[in-house]
Design an enzyme around this catalytic site. Structure first.
Site, short mmCIF file in Angstrom:
data_model
loop_
_atom_site.label_atom_id
_atom_site.label_comp_id
_atom_site.label_asym_id
_atom_site.label_seq_id
_atom_site.Cartn_x
_atom_site.Cartn_y
_atom_site.Cartn_z
N HIS A 15 -32.55 6.00 68.77
CA HIS A 15 -32.49 5.05 69.88
C HIS A 15 -32.71 5.75 71.23
CE1 HIS A 15 -30.01 2.06 72.42
NE2 HIS A 15 -31.18 1.51 72.19
N GLU A 42 -37.19 4.76 68.94
CA GLU A 42 -37.35 3.59 69.81
C GLU A 42 -37.22 4.10 71.24
OE1 GLU A 42 -35.48 0.20 72.22
OE2 GLU A 42 -34.87 2.27 71.96
N HIS A 57 -34.90 2.65 80.50
CA HIS A 57 -34.20 1.48 79.97
C HIS A 57 -33.79 0.50 81.05
CE1 HIS A 57 -30.60 -0.81 78.79
NE2 HIS A 57 -31.22 -0.94 77.64
N GLU A 117 -40.27 -0.53 73.04
CA GLU A 117 -39.69 -1.80 73.52
C GLU A 117 -40.19 -2.11 74.92
OE1 GLU A 117 -35.37 -2.20 73.70
OE2 GLU A 117 -35.64 -4.01 74.91
O1 G3P Z 1 -34.66 -1.91 70.55
C1 G3P Z 1 -33.31 -1.87 70.23
C2 G3P Z 1 -32.43 -1.71 71.44
O2 G3P Z 1 -32.93 -0.67 72.21
C3 G3P Z 1 -32.36 -2.97 72.27
O3 G3P Z 1 -31.44 -2.90 73.26
O4 G3P Z 1 -30.68 -2.52 75.56
O5 G3P Z 1 -30.79 -0.61 73.99
O6 G3P Z 1 -32.88 -1.61 74.86
P1 G3P Z 1 -31.45 -1.86 74.47
MG MG Z 2 -34.40 -0.46 73.78
#
Ligand code: G3P
Ligand code: MG
Length: 249
Positions: A15, A42, A57, A117
């Site tokens: 992540h 990700e 993010h 993302e």
């Molecule tokens: O893509 C999974 C996760 O990253 C979604 O939430 O807020 O961590 O981008 P966030």
């Molecule tokens: Mg994310």
């Protein structure tokens, strides 16, 4: 045409690189994830005032750099001047917010696949998706396995028209009652929901409808084991080093 992401998708995905181990969404974090054995990460992409796609993010730089203020009001030059590493630890001082191009190159060189993302500043869903889509259209190499995801159906529908061969994932926290319609509206192939909302029944229902089921962000190995037993397709974690051994042997 890009190689299908799902054919090579591992069950554990880092992540924001490896958010628990290094400053999130930096090249250092991607390397740490790869060194921990991750085969996929990700990361989040957003855009600057002067229409450059960068990896971050939050919609502002306050939490994860030595600067402050919204990214959408900053130029690429201003964003690149920030230190995106020392907030995490002195060891990472000087780490920069990567551009999308740098991130694509780095992830490829590290031999991983990518879940990118699309993370627009609220209100900027369509311009963000258009900009990222157009850049991917130019820069994506045929054999690079990539999955685009977003909480924004508008962003997914927009980017899906620009890069129709890249699979899309629809992100949600809880399971919306009309999830099937949302998947259709987004043109999504995978459903990504927050760990605490997952049930065995919903995993089955989503997969029976023909979609992959991904879960974020799970760091507890006991819960991860349960999710893997429920046959989720992949888990996104801040600690790939802790969850990867669950899938070995
Ligand atoms: O893509 C999974 C996760 O990253 C979604 O939430 O807020 O961590 O981008 P966030
Ligand atoms: Mg994310």
């Amino acid at each position: 045409m890009t190689a299908p992401f799902f054919e090579t998708m591992p069950r554990i995905i880092g992540h924001r690189g490896a958010k628990g181990l290094a400053p999130e969404n930096t090249l250092a974090s991607f390397k740490v994830a790869a060194n921990a054995g991750a085969k996929s990460i990700e990361i989040d992409v957003t855009v600057t005032r002067d229409n450059n796609a960068i990896i971050h993010h939050d919609s502002n730089v306050t939490r994860c750099t030595n600067g402050q203020g919204p990214i959408l009001l900053k130029s690429l030059e201003q964003v690149r001047a920030l230190d995106a590493g020392s907030w995490f630890s002195a060891q990472y001082t000087g780490e920069k917010i990567p551009t999308l191009s740098e991130a694509l190159l780095s992830v490829k060189q590290l031999g991983m696949s990518l879940n990118l993302e699309v993370k627009p500043t609220k209100g900027w869903q369509v311009p963000t998706a258009e900009l990222v889509g157009r850049q991917l259209q130019k820069e994506l190499q045929e054999d690079f396995p990539i999955l685009l995801s977003s909480f924004s159906i508008e962003a997914l529908a927009t980017i899906g028209k620009i890069v129709p061969n890249v699979p899309l994932g629809y992100l949600t926290e809880a399971i919306p009652p009309d999830w099937e319609k949302r998947m259709q509206d987004a043109g999504a192939a995978s459903f990504h929901c927050q760990g605490e909302f997952v049930t065995k029944d919903i995993v089955l229902a989503v997969q029976k409808a023909g979609f992959k089921f991904l879960v974020y962000t799970v760091n507890d190995p006991e819960y991860a084991k349960q999710l893997l037993n429920w046959n989720v397709d992949a888990i996104i974690t801040d600690y790939p080093d802790i969850l990867l051994p669950l899938c070995e042997g």
